[in-house]
Scaffold this motif. Structure first.
Motif, PDB file in Angstrom:
ATOM      1  N   LEU A 199      74.677 -30.925  71.516  1.00  0.00           N
ATOM      2  CA  LEU A 199      75.571 -30.328  70.529  1.00  0.00           C
ATOM      3  C   LEU A 199      76.699 -29.576  71.235  1.00  0.00           C
ATOM      4  CD1 LEU A 199      75.626 -30.358  67.455  1.00  0.00           C
ATOM      5  CD2 LEU A 199      74.619 -28.068  67.486  1.00  0.00           C
ATOM      6  N   ALA A 200      76.374 -28.868  72.318  1.00  0.00           N
ATOM      7  CA  ALA A 200      77.386 -28.181  73.132  1.00  0.00           C
ATOM      8  C   ALA A 200      77.816 -29.116  74.257  1.00  0.00           C
ATOM      9  CB  ALA A 200      76.827 -26.884  73.697  1.00  0.00           C
ATOM     10  N   SER A 201      79.081 -29.447  74.296  1.00  0.00           N
ATOM     11  CA  SER A 201      79.575 -30.446  75.243  1.00  0.00           C
ATOM     12  C   SER A 201      79.355 -30.014  76.685  1.00  0.00           C
ATOM     13  CB  SER A 201      81.064 -30.692  75.019  1.00  0.00           C
ATOM     14  OG  SER A 201      81.510 -31.759  75.821  1.00  0.00           O
ATOM     15  N   ARG A 202      78.902 -30.945  77.505  1.00  0.00           N
ATOM     16  CA  ARG A 202      78.761 -30.702  78.946  1.00  0.00           C
ATOM     17  C   ARG A 202      79.899 -31.310  79.738  1.00  0.00           C
ATOM     18  NH1 ARG A 202      74.678 -28.320  76.227  1.00  0.00           N
ATOM     19  NH2 ARG A 202      73.249 -27.252  77.651  1.00  0.00           N
ATOM     20  N   VAL A 203      80.929 -31.762  79.059  1.00  0.00           N
ATOM     21  CA  VAL A 203      82.083 -32.340  79.738  1.00  0.00           C
ATOM     22  C   VAL A 203      83.350 -31.951  78.990  1.00  0.00           C
ATOM     23  CG1 VAL A 203      81.870 -34.523  78.474  1.00  0.00           C
ATOM     24  CG2 VAL A 203      83.060 -34.503  80.644  1.00  0.00           C
ATOM     25  N   GLN A 204      84.418 -31.760  79.770  1.00  0.00           N
ATOM     26  CA  GLN A 204      85.722 -31.434  79.203  1.00  0.00           C
ATOM     27  C   GLN A 204      86.757 -32.406  79.748  1.00  0.00           C
ATOM     28  OE1 GLN A 204      87.381 -30.421  76.758  1.00  0.00           O
ATOM     29  NE2 GLN A 204      87.274 -28.189  76.949  1.00  0.00           N
ATOM     30  N   ASN A 205      87.545 -32.953  78.866  1.00  0.00           N
ATOM     31  CA  ASN A 205      88.568 -33.920  79.245  1.00  0.00           C
ATOM     32  C   ASN A 205      89.869 -33.185  79.568  1.00  0.00           C
ATOM     33  OD1 ASN A 205      90.355 -36.037  79.468  1.00  0.00           O
ATOM     34  ND2 ASN A 205      90.182 -36.701  77.343  1.00  0.00           N
ATOM     35  N   ILE A 206      90.312 -33.266  80.826  1.00  0.00           N
ATOM     36  CA  ILE A 206      91.570 -32.618  81.218  1.00  0.00           C
ATOM     37  C   ILE A 206      92.644 -33.641  81.570  1.00  0.00           C
ATOM     38  CG2 ILE A 206      90.421 -30.509  81.989  1.00  0.00           C
ATOM     39  CD1 ILE A 206      90.857 -31.480  84.894  1.00  0.00           C
ATOM     40  N   GLY A 207      92.364 -34.901  81.312  1.00  0.00           N
ATOM     41  CA  GLY A 207      93.329 -35.943  81.638  1.00  0.00           C
ATOM     42  C   GLY A 207      94.302 -36.180  80.492  1.00  0.00           C
ATOM     43  N   VAL A 208      95.287 -35.326  80.380  1.00  0.00           N
ATOM     44  CA  VAL A 208      96.235 -35.436  79.270  1.00  0.00           C
ATOM     45  C   VAL A 208      96.985 -36.758  79.324  1.00  0.00           C
ATOM     46  CG1 VAL A 208      98.246 -34.389  78.162  1.00  0.00           C
ATOM     47  CG2 VAL A 208      96.470 -32.924  79.170  1.00  0.00           C
ATOM     48  N   ILE A 209      97.395 -37.160  80.518  1.00  0.00           N
ATOM     49  CA  ILE A 209      98.111 -38.413  80.693  1.00  0.00           C
ATOM     50  C   ILE A 209      97.259 -39.349  81.548  1.00  0.00           C
ATOM     51  CG2 ILE A 209     100.215 -39.523  81.514  1.00  0.00           C
ATOM     52  CD1 ILE A 209     100.649 -37.617  79.186  1.00  0.00           C
ATOM     53  N   GLY A 210      97.027 -40.540  81.051  1.00  0.00           N
ATOM     54  CA  GLY A 210      96.226 -41.513  81.791  1.00  0.00           C
ATOM     55  C   GLY A 210      96.603 -42.927  81.391  1.00  0.00           C
ATOM     56  N   GLN A 211      95.764 -43.888  81.790  1.00  0.00           N
ATOM     57  CA  GLN A 211      96.050 -45.288  81.487  1.00  0.00           C
ATOM     58  C   GLN A 211      96.237 -45.511  79.995  1.00  0.00           C
ATOM     59  OE1 GLN A 211      96.321 -47.760  83.827  1.00  0.00           O
ATOM     60  NE2 GLN A 211      96.739 -49.349  82.307  1.00  0.00           N
ATOM     61  N   HIS A 212      95.365 -44.882  79.197  1.00  0.00           N
ATOM     62  CA  HIS A 212      95.470 -45.006  77.742  1.00  0.00           C
ATOM     63  C   HIS A 212      95.611 -43.653  77.076  1.00  0.00           C
ATOM     64  CE1 HIS A 212      94.584 -49.237  78.073  1.00  0.00           C
ATOM     65  NE2 HIS A 212      93.444 -48.987  78.693  1.00  0.00           N
ATOM     66  N   GLY A 213      95.897 -42.621  77.848  1.00  0.00           N
ATOM     67  CA  GLY A 213      95.959 -41.274  77.300  1.00  0.00           C
ATOM     68  C   GLY A 213      97.377 -40.737  77.206  1.00  0.00           C
ATOM     69  N   THR A 214      97.651 -40.032  76.107  1.00  0.00           N
ATOM     70  CA  THR A 214      98.931 -39.361  75.923  1.00  0.00           C
ATOM     71  C   THR A 214      98.670 -37.959  75.403  1.00  0.00           C
ATOM     72  OG1 THR A 214      99.183 -40.051  73.603  1.00  0.00           O
ATOM     73  CG2 THR A 214      99.994 -41.577  75.301  1.00  0.00           C
ATOM     74  N   ALA A 215      99.696 -37.125  75.438  1.00  0.00           N
ATOM     75  CA  ALA A 215      99.553 -35.772  74.908  1.00  0.00           C
ATOM     76  C   ALA A 215      99.198 -35.800  73.428  1.00  0.00           C
ATOM     77  CB  ALA A 215     100.840 -34.988  75.143  1.00  0.00           C
ATOM     78  N   GLU A 216      99.650 -36.824  72.712  1.00  0.00           N
ATOM     79  CA  GLU A 216      99.405 -36.900  71.269  1.00  0.00           C
ATOM     80  C   GLU A 216      97.939 -37.207  70.944  1.00  0.00           C
ATOM     81  OE1 GLU A 216     103.439 -36.917  72.142  1.00  0.00           O
ATOM     82  OE2 GLU A 216     101.978 -38.427  72.817  1.00  0.00           O
ATOM     83  N   ASN A 217      97.268 -37.995  71.788  1.00  0.00           N
ATOM     84  CA  ASN A 217      95.876 -38.327  71.470  1.00  0.00           C
ATOM     85  C   ASN A 217      94.865 -37.603  72.357  1.00  0.00           C
ATOM     86  OD1 ASN A 217      95.770 -39.730  73.938  1.00  0.00           O
ATOM     87  ND2 ASN A 217      96.065 -41.737  73.005  1.00  0.00           N
ATOM     88  N   HIS A 218      95.326 -36.641  73.133  1.00  0.00           N
ATOM     89  CA  HIS A 218      94.408 -35.896  74.004  1.00  0.00           C
ATOM     90  C   HIS A 218      93.437 -35.064  73.174  1.00  0.00           C
ATOM     91  CE1 HIS A 218      92.879 -33.838  77.487  1.00  0.00           C
ATOM     92  NE2 HIS A 218      93.229 -32.670  77.006  1.00  0.00           N
ATOM     93  N   GLU A 219      92.163 -35.145  73.517  1.00  0.00           N
ATOM     94  CA  GLU A 219      91.117 -34.430  72.791  1.00  0.00           C
ATOM     95  C   GLU A 219      90.284 -33.598  73.758  1.00  0.00           C
ATOM     96  OE1 GLU A 219      87.381 -35.311  69.724  1.00  0.00           O
ATOM     97  OE2 GLU A 219      88.423 -36.980  70.701  1.00  0.00           O
ATOM     98  N   THR A 220      90.006 -32.363  73.367  1.00  0.00           N
ATOM     99  CA  THR A 220      89.173 -31.488  74.186  1.00  0.00           C
ATOM    100  C   THR A 220      87.921 -31.094  73.413  1.00  0.00           C
ATOM    101  OG1 THR A 220      90.355 -29.513  73.435  1.00  0.00           O
ATOM    102  CG2 THR A 220      91.154 -30.578  75.449  1.00  0.00           C
ATOM    103  N   ALA A 221      86.975 -30.483  74.117  1.00  0.00           N
ATOM    104  CA  ALA A 221      85.695 -30.086  73.530  1.00  0.00           C
ATOM    105  C   ALA A 221      85.655 -28.569  73.367  1.00  0.00           C
ATOM    106  CB  ALA A 221      84.548 -30.549  74.421  1.00  0.00           C
ATOM    107  N   PRO A 222      85.738 -28.030  72.140  1.00  0.00           N
ATOM    108  CA  PRO A 222      85.706 -26.577  71.940  1.00  0.00           C
ATOM    109  C   PRO A 222      84.417 -25.917  72.414  1.00  0.00           C
ATOM    110  CG  PRO A 222      86.509 -27.696  69.964  1.00  0.00           C
ATOM    111  CD  PRO A 222      85.979 -28.755  70.869  1.00  0.00           C
TER     112      PRO A 222
END
Length: 236
Positions: A199-222
């Motif tokens: 339930l509590a995330s053990r990973v955080q995504n910090i890759g705002v820009i990537g192969q398929h990642g953009t600032a618009e679809n970037h998602e983080t784990a609260p």
């Protein structure tokens, strides 16, 4: 059961340094590490950074050519399962981890190995901040930001259906294509399989820009925290 972590890496040194620093806080005894490095102009710097990973049992493999985000994990997951590892977790060079992430994976690898309904363990959660760090839940969603599976699931289902060339899709070619969309929206639902995640995330995504990642679809784990107390993982 032998367990391994696969870390796929390319050329994002800024996020890679943060990721390696987070792994430095993770007790890794009993786990093998394979780092699959894509060739790049900063390859030597990348190799210097990943040398700081805390695994006593580790190997670094530099691909002869760039394999890409679909083939690189497939090639090395296959190699690890073929080498006899019973459970392998795949992570990336833009994913921070909590200090108990391997304790979580180890628990789930043992607890759900023989559960016919569970195909994958995921470490990412979309739960709100303050989520109970001990709780696990079953979900139909597959989230690809640090996940693991077992040899029998790989050889029997996930490996043979892996989208290596974006040839699978929903609605029209190119829409929701790729190995992750394939697992999440086609393969696992077709076989009525679930994933297990904290339930509590053990990973955080910090890759705002990537192969398929953009600032618009970037998602983080609260609910992500760098450190969690020792807990007894369990479902509600």
């Amino acid at each position: 059961m032998r367990r391994a972590v696969l870390l796929t890496v390319h050329d994002r040194l800024d996020v890679l340094r943060e990721v390696v620093a987070s792994w430095a806080e993770v007790p890794a005894a009993g786990w093998h590490l394979r780092v699959a490095v894509e060739p790049s102009e900063v390859q030597d710097e990348v190799l210097a950074v990943v040398a700081g990973l805390p695994f006593a049992d580790a190997e670094v493999v530099v691909n002869e050519r760039r394999l890409g985000v679909a083939e690189n994990p497939y090639r090395h997951l296959s190699a690890l399962f073929d080498a006899g590892y019973g459970f392998v977790a795949r992570t990336e060079d833009d994913l921070l981890v909590a200090d108990d992430v391997l304790r979580l994976l180890e628990h789930c690898a043992d607890a759900y190995r023989d559960d016919p309904a569970v195909a994958v363990v995921c470490a990412f959660s979309r739960a709100a901040a303050g989520a109970d760090p001990a709780l696990l839940h079953r979900t139909e969603a597959f989230i690809p930001w640090l996940w693991g599976t077992w040899a029998h699931r790989w050889h029997g289902l996930i490996g043979p259906t892996w989208d290596r060339d974006y040839s699978t899709w929903n609605d029209s070619p190119g829409f929701e294509s790729g190995w992750d969309w394939n697992l999440n929206t086609r393969v696992l639902p077709a076989h009525r399989l679930t994933t297990v995640a904290p339930l509590a995330s053990r990973v955080q995504n910090i890759g705002v820009i990537g192969q398929h990642g953009t600032a618009e679809n970037h998602e983080t784990a609260p609910s992500f925290r760098p450190s969690f107390p020792a807990v007894a993982f369990h479902e509600p």
